[in-house]
Design a protein around this motif. Structure first.
Motif: not given
Length: 110
Positions: A3-6, A8-12, A39-43
């Motif tokens: 879903t869009l809520l899941e 992680y947009w930053h730096d995409g 996927r998340d901050k640490s990906a």
């Protein structure tokens, strides 16, 4: 990320934005947005995500293509937000080189 809520947009990265419609009957435009997102901050790396906006009834965008190109290594997406409206979904994307706002009846993450 289903879903869009899941997401992680930053730096995409914005890889593509394609619109299509046959313009017959009551059909509205469909937009496909291709992104590379963490996927998340640490990906350690980005993965490809395709978002399909169906029955789009409004699009606002302002893109500085040179700015987007210059930020392709570090990431062009600052943030993404979605909210439900009476008519569907409003998705807002803040980019280093502009913005994209899409109003659609349905949204799917593929």
């Amino acid at each position: 990320m289903s879903t869009l809520l899941e997401c992680y947009w930053h730096d995409g990265l914005l890889v593509g934005l394609i619109g299509s419609s046959s313009w017959n009957g009551n059909e509205l435009m469909n937009l496909r947005m291709d992104l590379l997102l963490y996927r998340d901050k640490s990906a350690p790396r980005r993965t490809r995500k395709r978002i399909l906006f169906e029955s789009v009834y409004k699009v606002d965008l302002d893109l500085d293509v040179l700015e987007l190109r210059d930020n392709a290594g570090a990431g062009q997406l600052v943030d993404g937000k979605t909210r439900r409206t009476k008519s569907g979904i409003l998705a807002t994307f803040e980019l280093t080189g502009g913005f994209i706002n899409i109003c659609a009846r349905r949204v799917r993450v593929l």
